[in-house]
Design a protein around this motif. Structure first.
Motif, PDB file in Angstrom:
ATOM      1  N   GLU A  60       0.827  -1.205   0.000  1.00  0.00           N
ATOM      2  CA  GLU A  60       0.000   0.000   0.000  1.00  0.00           C
ATOM      3  C   GLU A  60       0.865   1.260   0.000  1.00  0.00           C
ATOM      4  OE1 GLU A  60      -2.535  -0.454   3.394  1.00  0.00           O
ATOM      5  OE2 GLU A  60      -3.725  -2.041   2.440  1.00  0.00           O
ATOM      6  N   LEU A  63       2.375   1.784  -3.472  1.00  0.00           N
ATOM      7  CA  LEU A  63       1.363   2.304  -4.401  1.00  0.00           C
ATOM      8  C   LEU A  63       1.071   3.779  -4.129  1.00  0.00           C
ATOM      9  CD1 LEU A  63      -1.148  -0.698  -4.519  1.00  0.00           C
ATOM     10  CD2 LEU A  63       0.434   0.033  -6.319  1.00  0.00           C
ATOM     11  N   LYS A  64       0.980   4.130  -2.860  1.00  0.00           N
ATOM     12  CA  LYS A  64       0.724   5.529  -2.496  1.00  0.00           C
ATOM     13  C   LYS A  64       1.879   6.422  -2.947  1.00  0.00           C
ATOM     14  CE  LYS A  64      -0.103   8.499   1.492  1.00  0.00           C
ATOM     15  NZ  LYS A  64      -0.167   8.559   2.959  1.00  0.00           N
ATOM     16  N   THR A  65       3.097   5.961  -2.703  1.00  0.00           N
ATOM     17  CA  THR A  65       4.272   6.741  -3.096  1.00  0.00           C
ATOM     18  C   THR A  65       4.343   6.892  -4.608  1.00  0.00           C
ATOM     19  OG1 THR A  65       5.455   5.948  -1.148  1.00  0.00           O
ATOM     20  CG2 THR A  65       6.785   6.853  -2.930  1.00  0.00           C
ATOM     21  N   ALA A  66       4.038   5.831  -5.340  1.00  0.00           N
ATOM     22  CA  ALA A  66       4.050   5.902  -6.799  1.00  0.00           C
ATOM     23  C   ALA A  66       3.007   6.894  -7.303  1.00  0.00           C
ATOM     24  CB  ALA A  66       3.797   4.520  -7.397  1.00  0.00           C
ATOM     25  N   LYS A  67       1.842   6.884  -6.691  1.00  0.00           N
ATOM     26  CA  LYS A  67       0.778   7.815  -7.092  1.00  0.00           C
ATOM     27  C   LYS A  67       1.196   9.257  -6.812  1.00  0.00           C
ATOM     28  CE  LYS A  67      -4.069   8.943  -6.338  1.00  0.00           C
ATOM     29  NZ  LYS A  67      -5.282   8.662  -5.567  1.00  0.00           N
ATOM     30  N   GLU A  68       1.751   9.498  -5.631  1.00  0.00           N
ATOM     31  CA  GLU A  68       2.197  10.844  -5.281  1.00  0.00           C
ATOM     32  C   GLU A  68       3.320  11.300  -6.200  1.00  0.00           C
ATOM     33  OE1 GLU A  68       3.225  10.605  -1.150  1.00  0.00           O
ATOM     34  OE2 GLU A  68       1.132  10.641  -0.502  1.00  0.00           O
ATOM     35  N   SER A  70       3.813  10.366  -9.263  1.00  0.00           N
ATOM     36  CA  SER A  70       3.209  10.652 -10.556  1.00  0.00           C
ATOM     37  C   SER A  70       2.579  12.041 -10.566  1.00  0.00           C
ATOM     38  CB  SER A  70       2.154   9.584 -10.877  1.00  0.00           C
ATOM     39  OG  SER A  70       1.470   9.897 -12.061  1.00  0.00           O
ATOM     40  N   GLU A  71       1.898  12.382  -9.482  1.00  0.00           N
ATOM     41  CA  GLU A  71       1.273  13.699  -9.385  1.00  0.00           C
ATOM     42  C   GLU A  71       2.330  14.807  -9.371  1.00  0.00           C
ATOM     43  OE1 GLU A  71      -1.196  13.458  -5.910  1.00  0.00           O
ATOM     44  OE2 GLU A  71      -2.606  12.073  -6.874  1.00  0.00           O
ATOM     45  N   LYS A  74       3.663  15.322 -12.843  1.00  0.00           N
ATOM     46  CA  LYS A  74       2.706  16.072 -13.661  1.00  0.00           C
ATOM     47  C   LYS A  74       2.765  17.557 -13.339  1.00  0.00           C
ATOM     48  CE  LYS A  74      -0.579  12.292 -14.322  1.00  0.00           C
ATOM     49  NZ  LYS A  74      -1.895  11.752 -13.973  1.00  0.00           N
TER      50      LYS A  74
END
Length: 119
Positions: A60, A63-68, A70-71, A74
Motif C-alpha cells: 500500500e 502504491l501511495k508513493t508511486a501515485k504521489e 506521478s502527481e 505532472k
C-alpha cells in the motif's frame, strides 16, 4: 515479491526440517514433544500472519508513493511548460530585434562589397 516467496518457502521448509530433526533426536516424551510442536506451530503462524500484514502495508505504501510521485511529475511538467512558454514570450521581441539587426548588417556588408568592387 519473489524475495517474499523465497523467504516464506525457506521458513516453511526450515520449520519442517527442524521439526523432523527435533522429533528424531528428542529424549523427551511424546506428550512434551507434541506440546512443543503446537507452540512452535503457533509462533510460526503468528510470524507468518505478521509478515503478511507488513507485506500488505508495504504494498500500500509503495502504491501511495508511486501515485504521489506521478502527481508531482505532472505538476513539475505543467510548471516547466509554463516557464518555457513565458521565456519564449519574453525573448520574442529581442529575437525580432536581433533578426532586424542581422538583416541590416547583411545589407551594409553588401553595400560595402559593392562600393569596394566599383572602386
Amino acid at each position: 515479491m519473489a524475495n517474499t516467496k523465497s523467504l516464506l518457502c525457506g521458513l516453511i521448509v526450515g520449520g519442517l526440517i527442524g521439526g523432523a530433526a527435533t522429533l528424531l533426536s528428542t529424549p523427551t516424551s511424546g506428550k512434551d514433544v507434541r506440546n512443543k510442536i503446537k507452540n512452535n506451530r503457533k509462533q510460526l503462524e503468528d510470524y507468518l500472519q505478521l509478515l503478511k500484514e507488513e507485506s500488505t502495508l508495504l504494498k500500500e505504501q509503495v502504491l501511495k508513493t508511486a501515485k504521489e510521485g506521478s502527481e508531482v511529475i505532472k505538476e513539475v511538467s505543467v510548471d516547466l511548460k509554463k516557464s518555457i512558454s513565458q521565456f519564449q514570450q519574453e525573448i520574442e521581441p529581442h529575437k525580432r530585434d536581433l533578426q532586424n539587426e542581422i538583416a541590416e548588417l547583411e545589407d551594409k556588408i553588401k553595400q560595402l562589397e559593392n562600393t569596394l568592387q566599383h572602386s
